[in-house]
Write a protein that holds these residues in place. Sequence first.
Motif, PDB file in Angstrom:
ATOM      1  N   SER A 121      13.497  34.136 -57.782  1.00 33.27           N
ATOM      2  CA  SER A 121      13.388  33.083 -58.775  1.00 33.27           C
ATOM      3  C   SER A 121      13.615  31.705 -58.217  1.00 33.27           C
ATOM      4  N   GLY A 122      14.101  31.609 -56.953  1.00 31.48           N
ATOM      5  CA  GLY A 122      14.387  30.319 -56.366  1.00 31.48           C
ATOM      6  C   GLY A 122      15.822  29.904 -56.548  1.00 31.48           C
ATOM      7  N   ASP A 123      16.589  30.635 -57.350  1.00 32.88           N
ATOM      8  CA  ASP A 123      17.994  30.318 -57.523  1.00 32.88           C
ATOM      9  C   ASP A 123      18.778  30.765 -56.310  1.00 32.88           C
ATOM     10  N   SER A 124      19.929  30.142 -56.094  1.00 30.75           N
ATOM     11  CA  SER A 124      20.788  30.500 -54.976  1.00 30.75           C
ATOM     12  C   SER A 124      21.535  31.773 -55.288  1.00 30.75           C
ATOM     13  N   GLY A 125      21.304  32.812 -54.499  1.00 32.31           N
ATOM     14  CA  GLY A 125      22.027  34.056 -54.697  1.00 32.31           C
ATOM     15  C   GLY A 125      23.514  33.874 -54.493  1.00 32.31           C
ATOM     16  N   ALA A 126      23.896  33.038 -53.529  1.00 33.60           N
ATOM     17  CA  ALA A 126      25.314  32.790 -53.262  1.00 33.60           C
ATOM     18  C   ALA A 126      25.982  32.135 -54.459  1.00 33.60           C
ATOM     19  N   GLN A 127      25.302  31.206 -55.108  1.00 32.30           N
ATOM     20  CA  GLN A 127      25.879  30.520 -56.258  1.00 32.30           C
ATOM     21  C   GLN A 127      25.966  31.445 -57.473  1.00 32.30           C
ATOM     22  N   GLY A 216      25.167  30.329 -48.869  1.00 37.40           N
ATOM     23  CA  GLY A 216      25.059  31.307 -47.802  1.00 37.40           C
ATOM     24  C   GLY A 216      24.294  30.737 -46.622  1.00 37.40           C
ATOM     25  N   MET A 217      23.591  31.591 -45.906  1.00 37.95           N
ATOM     26  CA  MET A 217      22.861  31.155 -44.719  1.00 37.95           C
ATOM     27  C   MET A 217      21.803  30.111 -45.063  1.00 37.95           C
ATOM     28  N   GLU A 218      21.064  30.346 -46.135  1.00 41.04           N
ATOM     29  CA  GLU A 218      19.991  29.418 -46.492  1.00 41.04           C
ATOM     30  C   GLU A 218      20.538  28.023 -46.769  1.00 41.04           C
ATOM     31  N   GLU A 219      21.630  27.952 -47.552  1.00 42.91           N
ATOM     32  CA  GLU A 219      22.225  26.658 -47.876  1.00 42.91           C
ATOM     33  C   GLU A 219      22.847  26.002 -46.640  1.00 42.91           C
ATOM     34  N   ALA A 220      23.429  26.823 -45.775  1.00 41.89           N
ATOM     35  CA  ALA A 220      24.019  26.287 -44.542  1.00 41.89           C
ATOM     36  C   ALA A 220      22.950  25.653 -43.660  1.00 41.89           C
ATOM     37  N   LEU A 221      21.809  26.319 -43.546  1.00 43.63           N
ATOM     38  CA  LEU A 221      20.729  25.789 -42.722  1.00 43.63           C
ATOM     39  C   LEU A 221      20.125  24.534 -43.346  1.00 43.63           C
ATOM     40  N   THR A 222      20.057  24.504 -44.681  1.00 41.89           N
ATOM     41  CA  THR A 222      19.534  23.321 -45.368  1.00 41.89           C
ATOM     42  C   THR A 222      20.471  22.129 -45.203  1.00 41.89           C
ATOM     43  N   TRP A 223      21.774  22.403 -45.185  1.00 41.93           N
ATOM     44  CA  TRP A 223      22.784  21.347 -45.088  1.00 41.93           C
ATOM     45  C   TRP A 223      22.749  20.643 -43.737  1.00 41.93           C
TER      46      TRP A 223
END
Length: 270
Positions: A121-127, A216-223
């Motif tokens: 869905s595009g939502d953050s699984g970690a959130q 998670g990993m996706e957000e870390a890489l985006t940051w």
Amino acid sequence: MRTDPSAALTMLTRLGFASRGLLYLVIGFLILRTGRTEDTSGALSVLAQGGGRILLGLMIAGFLAYGLWRLSDAAFNIERHEHGRKGLAERGGAAASGLVHLFLAWQAVRLFQHTGASSGSGDSGAQEQAQTALSLPGGQLLLIVAGLALLVVGILQFKKAWQADFLKHLEPGVAHQPWARYTGQSGYSARGAVFLISGAFLASAGFKRKAGEAGGMEEALTWLSSPWDTVVALGLLLFGLYCLIEARFRVINDVPVGGLARKARSKLPV
């Protein structure tokens, strides 16, 4: 001709190493080529869309075998870890890795059933998971502990890269090659950075009671900003290559499948 189940599991475990490597190759390639960030689940979806059911089927088998091998190591000390706290910690890490890869196998099975479907869905699984945790009694503390645990894992990844003790699991002729050392060190360093950032996000979400702070990993890489995003992407790409090296040259101690099965049967009531 009867197939030795231990040998079959070992062969499929090598496929698991290769499957894990393929995920990290995709993650690194996407960042370097398009700037797109994904975690391992997202990379699995990308491969499902591009490789189809045959590739997914092979990855399912590999992740299942890898997960079972890791859990067997945790339970039966297949890799002959030393006694004491260090050995227990290594076996605990093996258990965690086993569960993660069984989860990846489950995700691959879901994708196999819906090949070609959108990955999410595009939502953050970690959130979403952080929000679920915060709704539980003691959820704030759980998030903080999980974040601190990831920070510890990140530090251990850097320690592993510095000491290069991962080489002890490779065949001696390959373990002494500089390309094996540098590939592994770069890969584990990149993973360490991702774990540290993810742990900081998760701990922050716990302390502030804000699920939106989790990542998670996706957000870390985006940051990560330039040039660090490129540096870490290259490291993850090299980690993928190192996993392929392990798939071919890692010394894998067989799980005594037959012996364990006979022992289990002997305990059944007659």
